[in-house]
Design an enzyme around this catalytic site. Structure first.
Site, PDB file in Angstrom:
ATOM      1  N   TYR A 158     -21.357   1.063  18.221  1.00 36.35           N
ATOM      2  CA  TYR A 158     -22.671   0.715  18.797  1.00 36.35           C
ATOM      3  C   TYR A 158     -23.749   1.645  18.241  1.00 36.35           C
ATOM      4  CZ  TYR A 158     -26.195  -0.191  22.426  1.00 36.35           C
ATOM      5  OH  TYR A 158     -27.347  -0.518  23.097  1.00 36.35           O
ATOM      6  N   LYS A 194     -26.972   0.716  15.866  1.00 34.74           N
ATOM      7  CA  LYS A 194     -28.366   0.936  16.264  1.00 34.74           C
ATOM      8  C   LYS A 194     -29.068   1.878  15.272  1.00 34.74           C
ATOM      9  CE  LYS A 194     -28.292  -1.745  19.888  1.00 34.74           C
ATOM     10  NZ  LYS A 194     -29.013  -3.029  19.869  1.00 34.74           N
TER      11      LYS A 194
HETATM   12  N1  LIG Z   1     -29.569  -1.773  28.959  1.00 40.91           N
HETATM   13  C1  LIG Z   1     -29.806  -0.638  28.310  1.00 40.91           C
HETATM   14  O1  LIG Z   1     -29.885   0.449  28.907  1.00 40.91           O
HETATM   15  C2  LIG Z   1     -30.001  -0.664  26.829  1.00 40.91           C
HETATM   16  C3  LIG Z   1     -30.214   0.570  26.209  1.00 40.91           C
HETATM   17  C4  LIG Z   1     -30.425   0.592  24.844  1.00 40.91           C
HETATM   18  C5  LIG Z   1     -30.428  -0.573  24.120  1.00 40.91           C
HETATM   19  N2  LIG Z   1     -30.207  -1.760  24.740  1.00 40.91           N
HETATM   20  C6  LIG Z   1     -30.207  -2.958  23.907  1.00 40.91           C
HETATM   21  O2  LIG Z   1     -31.008  -3.955  24.481  1.00 40.91           O
HETATM   22  C7  LIG Z   1     -30.527  -5.244  24.092  1.00 40.91           C
HETATM   23  C8  LIG Z   1     -30.374  -6.120  25.319  1.00 40.91           C
HETATM   24  O3  LIG Z   1     -29.410  -5.530  26.151  1.00 40.91           O
HETATM   25  P1  LIG Z   1     -29.359  -5.765  27.728  1.00 40.91           P
HETATM   26  O4  LIG Z   1     -29.211  -4.438  28.353  1.00 40.91           O
HETATM   27  O5  LIG Z   1     -30.445  -6.660  28.143  1.00 40.91           O
HETATM   28  O6  LIG Z   1     -27.932  -6.468  27.822  1.00 40.91           O
HETATM   29  P2  LIG Z   1     -27.465  -7.891  28.395  1.00 40.91           P
HETATM   30  O7  LIG Z   1     -26.006  -7.888  28.209  1.00 40.91           O
HETATM   31  O8  LIG Z   1     -28.041  -8.107  29.746  1.00 40.91           O
HETATM   32  O9  LIG Z   1     -28.145  -8.942  27.397  1.00 40.91           O
HETATM   33  C9  LIG Z   1     -27.690  -9.137  26.083  1.00 40.91           C
HETATM   34  C10 LIG Z   1     -27.885 -10.585  25.725  1.00 40.91           C
HETATM   35  O10 LIG Z   1     -27.496 -10.766  24.337  1.00 40.91           O
HETATM   36  C11 LIG Z   1     -26.740 -11.969  24.265  1.00 40.91           C
HETATM   37  N3  LIG Z   1     -25.846 -11.935  23.099  1.00 40.91           N
HETATM   38  C12 LIG Z   1     -24.712 -11.237  22.936  1.00 40.91           C
HETATM   39  N4  LIG Z   1     -24.157 -11.508  21.742  1.00 40.91           N
HETATM   40  C13 LIG Z   1     -24.970 -12.400  21.137  1.00 40.91           C
HETATM   41  C14 LIG Z   1     -24.947 -13.075  19.893  1.00 40.91           C
HETATM   42  N5  LIG Z   1     -23.926 -12.901  19.025  1.00 40.91           N
HETATM   43  N6  LIG Z   1     -25.944 -13.922  19.581  1.00 40.91           N
HETATM   44  C15 LIG Z   1     -26.958 -14.139  20.466  1.00 40.91           C
HETATM   45  N7  LIG Z   1     -27.031 -13.551  21.670  1.00 40.91           N
HETATM   46  C16 LIG Z   1     -26.047 -12.696  21.998  1.00 40.91           C
HETATM   47  C17 LIG Z   1     -25.968 -12.018  25.573  1.00 40.91           C
HETATM   48  O11 LIG Z   1     -25.472 -13.314  25.838  1.00 40.91           O
HETATM   49  C18 LIG Z   1     -27.016 -11.531  26.563  1.00 40.91           C
HETATM   50  O12 LIG Z   1     -27.782 -12.590  27.071  1.00 40.91           O
HETATM   51  C19 LIG Z   1     -29.228  -4.988  23.328  1.00 40.91           C
HETATM   52  O13 LIG Z   1     -29.472  -5.041  21.940  1.00 40.91           O
HETATM   53  C20 LIG Z   1     -28.844  -3.597  23.748  1.00 40.91           C
HETATM   54  O14 LIG Z   1     -28.068  -2.947  22.781  1.00 40.91           O
HETATM   55  C21 LIG Z   1     -29.996  -1.831  26.084  1.00 40.91           C
END
Ligand SMILES: NC(=O)c1ccc[n+]([C@@H]2O[C@H](COP(=O)([O-])OP(=O)(O)OC[C@H]3O[C@@H](n4cnc5c(N)ncnc54)[C@H](O)[C@@H]3O)[C@@H](O)[C@H]2O)c1
Length: 249
Positions: A154, A158
């Site tokens: 991961y 990133k």
């Molecule tokens: N939540 C956090 O604290 C956090 C921190 C840093 C980065 N992020 C990043 O933010 C982004 C969103 O994460 P989130 O926390 O909302 O998670 P989440 O799991 O709620 O949402 C992720 C979404 O991506 C979709 N997804 C997964 N694989 C996919 C694919 N192959 N093609 C299309 N869609 C796909 C999922 O179905 C889901 O709807 C991610 O890239 C994550 O790495 C989140």
């Protein structure tokens, strides 16, 4: 604020979490949103919520790591709306594993979705964005900036997104396409509610990068994505912005 009037924006990962919050935020500011995700029902729900509130949106199933699905998304966007003004690459996956136990299969899957998926979406969208100018916002993480335990794949994905975003900014900035990256930390979504730490993990290692008192809702990250996608950020290109409550300050 109506920063996206007459604009068309693709949001990946729009079925849940930060992607859904981004789609809703952009639509609330007048944008026509192409909501994409692998979760068919949930992404349709996001689009319906937007339309129900008087906005304009469509829901599309698109696996960002599948080149033909990505090409299809661009085709449908052009056919439905005739233009593209911004691309928000929010889709992503996270698994926690001890590096010693991380299988090559899982490493490849995480890189394929988070990094290759971001590349494929950007490459396919660029011809549309170059036609009139536009903006790309890529979803990175504080995991791409500082050491997070048990997230080898991961974090590497990133870090790759950050480097790739800088490349895009330099390569296409002068042609009117800006590219910026968002680095969230501690955003309360399914990704965080559902993660499982490796057996025997020393949770103290997480406290430095994920202090419990900094957790906030996905709309906090969505607000930053919307800002960078909008003309308010017209002179911001190649930037990485943290939205982590100051954890890495
Ligand atoms: N939540 C956090 O604290 C956090 C921190 C840093 C980065 N992020 C990043 O933010 C982004 C969103 O994460 P989130 O926390 O909302 O998670 P989440 O799991 O709620 O949402 C992720 C979404 O991506 C979709 N997804 C997964 N694989 C996919 C694919 N192959 N093609 C299309 N869609 C796909 C999922 O179905 C889901 O709807 C991610 O890239 C994550 O790495 C989140």
């Amino acid at each position: 604020m109506q920063r996206f009037t007459d604009q068309v924006i693709i949001v990946s990962g729009a079925a849940a979490g930060i992607g859904k919050a981004t789609a809703l935020r952009i639509a609330s500011e007048g944008g026509k949103v192409v909501c994409t995700d692998i979760q068919a029902e949930a992404v349709e729900t996001t689009a319906k919520e937007i339309c129900g509130a008087g906005g304009e949106a469509i829901g599309l199933v698109c696996d960002v790591s599948d080149p033909s699905a990505v090409a299809g998304t661009m085709e449908v966007t052009l056919a439905e709306f005739g233009q593209l003004d911004a691309l928000c690459n929010i889709a992503g996956i996270l698994h926690f594993d001890n590096t010693l136990d991380l299988s090559l299969e899982k490493w490849n899957l995480i890189l394929k979705v988070n990094l290759t998926g971001t590349f494929l979406m950007c490459q396919a969208a660029l011809p549309l964005l170059l036609d009139g100018g536009g903006s790309i916002v890529n979803m990175a993480s504080t995991a791409g900036l500082a050491g997070h335990p048990w997230t080898a794949a991961y974090s590497a994905s990133k870090g790759g997104v950050l480097a790739f975003t800088s490349t895009l900014a330099v390569e296409y900035g002068k042609q009117g396409v800006r590219a910026n990256a968002v680095c969230p930390g501690s955003v309360k979504t399914a990704m965080h509610d559902q993660f499982v730490l490796p057996e025997g993990a020393d949770v103290k290692l997480l406290q430095r990068i994920m202090p419990l008192d900094t957790f906030r809702g996905p709309e906090t990250a969505a607000a930053l994505v919307a800002f960078l996608a909008s003309e308010d950020a017209a002179h911001i290109n190649g930037e990485k912005v943290r939205v982590d409550g100051g954890t890495l300050a």
